[in-house]
Write a protein that holds these residues in place. Structure first.
Motif, PDB file in Angstrom:
ATOM      1  N   TYR A 159      39.134 -13.334  36.361  1.00  0.00           N
ATOM      2  CA  TYR A 159      38.398 -14.049  35.414  1.00  0.00           C
ATOM      3  C   TYR A 159      38.036 -13.871  34.036  1.00  0.00           C
ATOM      4  CZ  TYR A 159      36.971 -16.645  39.651  1.00  0.00           C
ATOM      5  OH  TYR A 159      37.404 -18.014  40.477  1.00  0.00           O
ATOM      6  N   GLU A 160      38.069 -14.267  33.431  1.00  0.00           N
ATOM      7  CA  GLU A 160      37.221 -13.604  31.891  1.00  0.00           C
ATOM      8  C   GLU A 160      35.927 -12.798  31.739  1.00  0.00           C
ATOM      9  OE1 GLU A 160      36.584 -16.375  28.856  1.00  0.00           O
ATOM     10  OE2 GLU A 160      38.439 -16.434  28.424  1.00  0.00           O
ATOM     11  N   GLU A 211      46.212 -13.146  30.591  1.00  0.00           N
ATOM     12  CA  GLU A 211      46.959 -11.107  30.253  1.00  0.00           C
ATOM     13  C   GLU A 211      46.258 -10.788  30.896  1.00  0.00           C
ATOM     14  OE1 GLU A 211      46.382 -10.400  25.808  1.00  0.00           O
ATOM     15  OE2 GLU A 211      46.599 -11.509  25.186  1.00  0.00           O
ATOM     16  N   ARG A 212      45.379 -10.950  32.052  1.00  0.00           N
ATOM     17  CA  ARG A 212      45.214  -9.803  33.264  1.00  0.00           C
ATOM     18  C   ARG A 212      45.531 -10.577  34.489  1.00  0.00           C
ATOM     19  NH1 ARG A 212      39.886  -9.398  33.880  1.00  0.00           N
ATOM     20  NH2 ARG A 212      40.293  -7.321  34.802  1.00  0.00           N
ATOM     21  N   ASP A 271      41.813 -15.230  33.361  1.00  0.00           N
ATOM     22  CA  ASP A 271      42.240 -14.853  31.406  1.00  0.00           C
ATOM     23  C   ASP A 271      43.815 -14.188  32.227  1.00  0.00           C
ATOM     24  OD1 ASP A 271      43.016 -11.941  30.400  1.00  0.00           O
ATOM     25  OD2 ASP A 271      40.999 -11.080  30.570  1.00  0.00           O
ATOM     26  N   GLN A 277      48.607 -21.233  31.143  1.00  0.00           N
ATOM     27  CA  GLN A 277      47.227 -21.602  30.889  1.00  0.00           C
ATOM     28  C   GLN A 277      46.904 -22.913  30.341  1.00  0.00           C
ATOM     29  OE1 GLN A 277      44.658 -18.743  29.032  1.00  0.00           O
ATOM     30  NE2 GLN A 277      42.761 -19.038  30.224  1.00  0.00           N
TER      31      GLN A 277
END
Length: 354
Positions: free
Chosen positions: A122-123, A81-82, A79, A96
């Motif tokens: 992680y997503e 963005e995070r 993830d 990514q």
């Protein structure tokens, strides 16, 4: 005999060719050695196994200016963005790729002893805490991160089989859709009237069924007419036995998919698969199946519809040994499918897709 599984979840991901990320940098290594890199500098690729409780030093990622370092999540997706990197400024750019790759493009130097906290999200919401440090004589070009133990050879084979079973069914669905048309009734228009009731002309708009299967990968070979396909002993089936079909093979060096498609031609009875078995024709010995995928509705095939079944086996070492696949109808139904005399020559001697 075994019983069919309606659907198998695909857990395996495609293999990632990280070499493609590193090769563009290789040309600059020699000149970099002579200009700014210390004598004895070497790039490295390593694994970080979180399930083994790695130390703080093992969680350090050594980076060097002008080189790309890759954090590869082996059992998760990034993830971006995070994900956060503190204190890097413009010296390191995060990107990514392919879902599970975090690329660290290092365009500036880290100071000796400098430590930059990297938190990879992680997503699924969990996080991986790492620290970027200045690479001295070693640079981590690739760090593969495992939250769980890497799959064993047997687990990898099972994952591959599930992937092949799913792929073969999806590809054959598209192959069977070639040339098919979908027709939709248009609004009725006033037509010539006949008699007191009158009549209206029926109009339909037709369009081709989307076809997206594309080209098979070079390592997978498709063969049609794999063996003698029969329904109740009749070649190819037909209206008298209420079903017709054929067999296809999708073959690679380690595993082979035996796929059959069937068309229900009995307007009075739905067809549902029951017990099945793949055997050596000479001895009757059952052959181990790595995976099975059955694309047939729970209530069975209705008249005029197609069902697909794929059976994944280890590719036989002999190209001449003969095999037979048998699928019975559920609940003692009368229709019995057999594919006899199947042989599996070396991959490469394939029949191209239509």
């Amino acid at each position: 005999m075994n019983h069919p599984t309606r659907e198998i979840a695909v857990a395996a991901r495609p293999l990632l060719h990280l070499l493609l990320l590193v090769l563009p940098l290789a040309a600059g290594v020699a000149s970099a050695r002579s200009s700014s890199l210390p004598e004895g500098w070497e790039p490295e690729a390593r694994e970080l196994r979180l399930h083994e409780g790695p130390s703080a030093s093992e969680r350090e990622v050594r980076v060097t200016r002008r080189f790309l370092s890759v954090v590869e999540l082996m059992d998760g997706r990034v993830d971006l963005e995070r994900s956060t990197l503190e204190g890097a400024g413009e010296r390191i750019r995060m990107k990514q790729q392919d879902g599970n790759l975090l690329l660290l493009d290092v365009v500036g130097d880290l100071k000796p002893g400098e430590r930059l906290p990297l938190s990879v999200a992680y997503e699924d919401g969990t996080r991986l805490e790492l620290t970027l440090v200045r690479g001295e004589l070693r640079t981590d070009l690739n760090v593969r991160v495992y939250r769980r133990p890497p799959p064993t050879t047997e687990e990898s084979a099972a994952q591959l089989a599930e992937t092949l079973a799913d792929f073969a069914v999806a590809y054959e669905h598209h192959e069977l859709s070639r040339g098919q048309m979908r027709c939709f009734p248009e609004e009725p228009r006033e037509g010539p009237r006949v008699g007191p009731e009158g009549a209206q002309e029926s109009r339909f708009r037709c369009e081709p069924v989307p076809h997206e299967c594309g080209k098979l990968p070079s390592w997978l070979h498709r063969r049609e007419s794999l063996g003698r396909f029969t329904v109740n002993g009749k070649n190819g089936g037909g209206g008298k036995v209420g079903m017709m079909g054929n067999s296809i093979a999708y073959q690679m060096h380690s595993q082979t998919v035996v796929l059959i498609w069937v068309l229900d031609m009995d307007p009075e009875r739905r067809w549902r698969p029951g017990e099945y078995a793949l055997r050596r024709e000479a001895t009757g010995e059952a052959v181990r199946l790595r995976a099975v995928k059955v694309e047939v509705p729970e209530e069975g095939l209705e008249f005029g519809t197609v069902g697909l079944m794929s059976f994944v086996m280890d590719t036989p070492s002999s190209g001449t040994e003969r095999f037979v696949l048998e699928v019975l109808e559920k609940d003692g139904g009368p229709r019995r499918i057999r594919v006899e005399g199947m042989t599996f020559e070396a991959p490469g001697q394939s029949t191209p897709a239509r």
